[in-house]
Design an enzyme around this catalytic site. Structure first.
Site, mmCIF file in Angstrom:
data_model
loop_
_atom_site.group_PDB
_atom_site.id
_atom_site.type_symbol
_atom_site.label_atom_id
_atom_site.label_comp_id
_atom_site.label_asym_id
_atom_site.label_seq_id
_atom_site.Cartn_x
_atom_site.Cartn_y
_atom_site.Cartn_z
ATOM 1 N N ASP A 128 9.340 2.502 1.819
ATOM 2 C CA ASP A 128 8.163 3.220 2.311
ATOM 3 C C ASP A 128 8.067 2.964 3.813
ATOM 4 O O ASP A 128 7.683 1.882 4.244
ATOM 5 C CB ASP A 128 6.915 2.713 1.577
ATOM 6 C CG ASP A 128 5.643 3.453 1.991
ATOM 7 O OD1 ASP A 128 5.654 4.112 3.053
ATOM 8 O OD2 ASP A 128 4.636 3.351 1.265
ATOM 9 N N LYS A 178 2.896 9.590 8.301
ATOM 10 C CA LYS A 178 2.007 9.318 9.438
ATOM 11 C C LYS A 178 2.459 9.851 10.812
ATOM 12 O O LYS A 178 1.980 10.868 11.257
ATOM 13 C CB LYS A 178 1.721 7.817 9.519
ATOM 14 C CG LYS A 178 0.791 7.354 8.384
ATOM 15 C CD LYS A 178 0.177 6.008 8.650
ATOM 16 C CE LYS A 178 -0.982 5.716 7.712
ATOM 17 N NZ LYS A 178 -0.630 5.119 6.423
ATOM 18 N N PHE A 208 0.861 -1.194 0.000
ATOM 19 C CA PHE A 208 0.000 0.000 0.000
ATOM 20 C C PHE A 208 0.887 1.229 0.000
ATOM 21 O O PHE A 208 1.711 1.409 0.888
ATOM 22 C CB PHE A 208 -0.940 0.039 1.209
ATOM 23 C CG PHE A 208 -1.862 1.232 1.159
ATOM 24 C CD1 PHE A 208 -3.004 1.214 0.363
ATOM 25 C CD2 PHE A 208 -1.571 2.394 1.861
ATOM 26 C CE1 PHE A 208 -3.837 2.323 0.273
ATOM 27 C CE2 PHE A 208 -2.402 3.502 1.784
ATOM 28 C CZ PHE A 208 -3.531 3.471 0.988
HETATM 29 C C1 LIG Z 1 -0.906 5.313 5.050
HETATM 30 C C2 LIG Z 1 0.161 4.894 4.110
HETATM 31 C C3 LIG Z 1 0.409 5.599 2.931
HETATM 32 C C4 LIG Z 1 -0.454 6.755 2.486
HETATM 33 O O1 LIG Z 1 -0.367 7.813 3.366
HETATM 34 P P1 LIG Z 1 -1.440 9.022 3.278
HETATM 35 O O2 LIG Z 1 -0.932 10.020 4.256
HETATM 36 O O3 LIG Z 1 -2.753 8.425 3.646
HETATM 37 O O4 LIG Z 1 -1.426 9.495 1.875
HETATM 38 C C5 LIG Z 1 1.465 5.197 2.145
HETATM 39 N N1 LIG Z 1 2.239 4.154 2.489
HETATM 40 C C6 LIG Z 1 2.028 3.449 3.610
HETATM 41 C C7 LIG Z 1 2.942 2.320 3.948
HETATM 42 C C8 LIG Z 1 0.979 3.779 4.448
HETATM 43 O O5 LIG Z 1 0.748 3.061 5.556
#
Ligand SMILES: *Cc1c(COP(=O)(O)O)cnc(C)c1O
Length: 395
Positions: free
Chosen positions: A215, A244, A128
C-alpha cells in the site's frame, strides 16, 4: 443553523480560499505554510502553473468518456507507472480505498485460481487501508472498525516488522494468499516497514506462492525521495496500490501488478465508472512529468534530510520528544503525550500540519517545498513543541 454537511470530520475553524506553491490563504486573508498537502495529496503544492495549464486544456477537450472505450491517456499513464514501478499492468480507480479494495479482490481471485476456497490475507497492526468494509477490516485500528461489525473475514493480523510472526503464519495458515503492507505506515504514526522485514516478506511470498502487495497510497508518488517507498528496500512487490498524491489533488487511485497478478483480473471481474478518466489521467501524467523534470525526488530527499536533521538537533535531549523519524517528506515527531492540541497552536502560528496516533506530529509538505520553507517550518515548529511540552500534562 446546523450544517447540512454530515458530521464525519472534526474540522478546524478555517476555510481555505486559494493557494500558491506551499502557501495557502484562508477566507480571512491569513496566510499558512502548508506542511500537510491535504494529507499527502497536493504533490505539486497549490495552483502549480503546469498542472493548471494541463487541466485547463484537458477540461476543454474531454473530462470523462467511460471505460467502454479506449482511453489513450489511461494507456500512457499505465505505461509510465509500470515503468516507474517495474510493473506490467495498471487498473485505475478514484481513491486509496478503491485501489486497496481492488488489491484485496485480486488476492482472493489469485487464491481461488490456485484452488483455495477461503483465501486469507496477512495484514498488520496499526495498518490503515481505508474505510470501505473490506479495507476497514484490513485496517489495524479498532476505532476505524467499531460500530461497523460484522467485519469482512479473511484477514490474519501480525505485528509490523516481526519476521518470526510472519513466518509462523506460513506454518499455521495454509489458506494465506498474500501479504498486504504499507511501506511506511502513515495513519499508523509514520512507522516504516524495515528494509530487512520487506526483504524477508518478499522471500517468504516467493516460497509460499503468496502475493506481496504494498500500500503506497500515502508514501508513494515520490514522497520519500523515490517513486515508491518500498524501492528503498530494493524489493519488488507483485501488487502496488497508489492514490493520494498521484494526480496532485484530482481524485485518482491506481493498482499496479506484475507477473501472474498482472493478468489475474479478466473482463467483467472488476470495474468503476469514473476510474482512469481523461481528466484524472492527464493530472497524473502532468504530476509525474513535473516530479521528473524538476528533480522533485531529489528535492523531497534533500528537504526531508534538512528538516529531520534540524528537528533532531533541536529536540536532542528534550524530555517528551520520543523520536523523529520518516523518509523524505514523510516525517513523524513522536511525543510521549497526546499532541492533538498542537494542530490548533500551529494553525495560529500559520502552519498546516497534523497529528496521528494521538502522539505523532505528522509533516507531509508538498514535493516543491523549498529550502527556505523547510527552515520556516522548523523555526515555527520547534518553539511551539518546546512550549507545548512545558505545559503538557506529564504522561
Ligand atoms: C489515505 C490512505 C488510504 C485510503 O485512501 P482514501 O483515498 O482516503 O480512500 C489507504 N491507505 C493508506 C496507506 C492511506 O494513507
Amino acid at each position: 443553523m446546523p450544517s447540512h454537511v454530515m458530521n464525519t470530520y472534526a474540522r478546524l475553524p478555517i476555510a481555505l480560499s486559494h493557494g500558491e506553491g506551499a502557501w495557502v490563504w484562508d477566507t480571512q486573508g491569513r496566510r499558512y505554510l502548508d506542511a500537510l498537502s491535504g494529507i499527502a495529496v497536493n504533490t505539486l503544492g497549490h495552483a502549480h502553473p503546469r498542472l493548471v495549464a494541463a487541466l485547463r486544456d484537458q477540461v476543454g477537450k474531454l473530462i470523462h468518456t467511460s471505460n467502454l472505450y479506449q482511453i489513450p491517456l489511461q494507456e500512457q499513464l499505465a505505461d509510465r507507472l509500470c515503468a516507474l514501478g517495474g510493473m506490467d499492468t495498471a487498473f485505475f480507480c478514484n481513491s486509496g480505498l478503491e485501489a486497496n479494495e481492488a488489491a484485496i479482490k485480486l488476492a482472493r481471485l489469485h487464491g481461488h485460481n490456485r484452488g483455495i476456497a477461503r483465501p486469507e490475507i496477512v495484514v498488520f497492526e496499526r495498518a490503515f487501508h481505508g474505510r470501505s468494509l473490506a479495507t476497514l477490516s484490513a485496517t489495524g485500528n479498532p476505532k476505524v472498525q467499531k460500530g461497523f461489525e460484522p467485519l469482512v473475514e479473511g484477514f490474519v493480523r501480525v505485528a509490523l516488522n516481526d519476521v518470526a510472526a510472519l513466518q509462523a503464519v506460513a506454518d499455521t495458515h495454509p489458506d494465506v494468499v498474500a501479504v498486504f503492507v504499507e511501506a511506511i505506515q502513515g495513519e499508523g504514526g509514520i512507522q516504516p516497514a524495515q528494509a530487512d522485514f520487506l526483504r524477508a516478506a518478499r522471500a517468504l511470498c516467493d516460497r509460499q506462492g503468496w502475493l506481496l502487495m504494498i500500500d503506497e497510497v500515502q508514501c508513494g508518488t515520490g514522497r520519500t525521495g523515490k517513486w515508491f517507498a518500498h524501492q528503498w528496500a530494493g524489493v519488488k512487490p507483485d501488487v502496488i496500490a497508489m492514490a493520494k498524491g498521484l494526480a496532485s489533488g484530482v481524485p485518482i487511485g491506481a493498482l499496479l501488478a506484475c507477473g501472474t497478478a498482472a493478468t489475474t483480473f479478466g473482463p467483467g471481474q472488476h470495474g468503476t465508472t469514473f476510474g482512469g478518466n481523461p481528466l484524472a489521467c492527464r493530472a497524473a501524467l502532468e504530476t509525474l512529468a513535473v516530479i521528473d523534470e524538476d528533480g522533485l525526488l531529489a528535492n523531497a530527499q534533500a528537504r526531508g534530510e534538512q528538516i529531520q536533521q534540524a528537528l533532531r538537533q533541536a529536540f536532542a535531549g528534550t524530555p517528551g520528544v520520543v523520536e523523529v523519524r520518516g523518509q523524505g517528506l514523510m516525517i513523524g515527531i513522536e511525543l510521549d503525550c497526546p499532541a492533538g492540541a498542537l494542530v490548533g497552536q500551529m494553525l495560529e502560528r500559520g502552519v498546516l500540519l497534523n497529528v496521528t496516533q494521538e502522539r505523532v506530529i505528522r509533516l507531509l509538505p508538498p514535493l516543491i517545498f523549498t529550502q527556505e520553507q523547510a527552515d520556516l517550518l522548523v523555526q515555527a515548529l520547534v518553539p511551539a513543541v518546546h512550549g507545548f511540552l512545558q505545559t503538557a500534562p506529564t504522561p
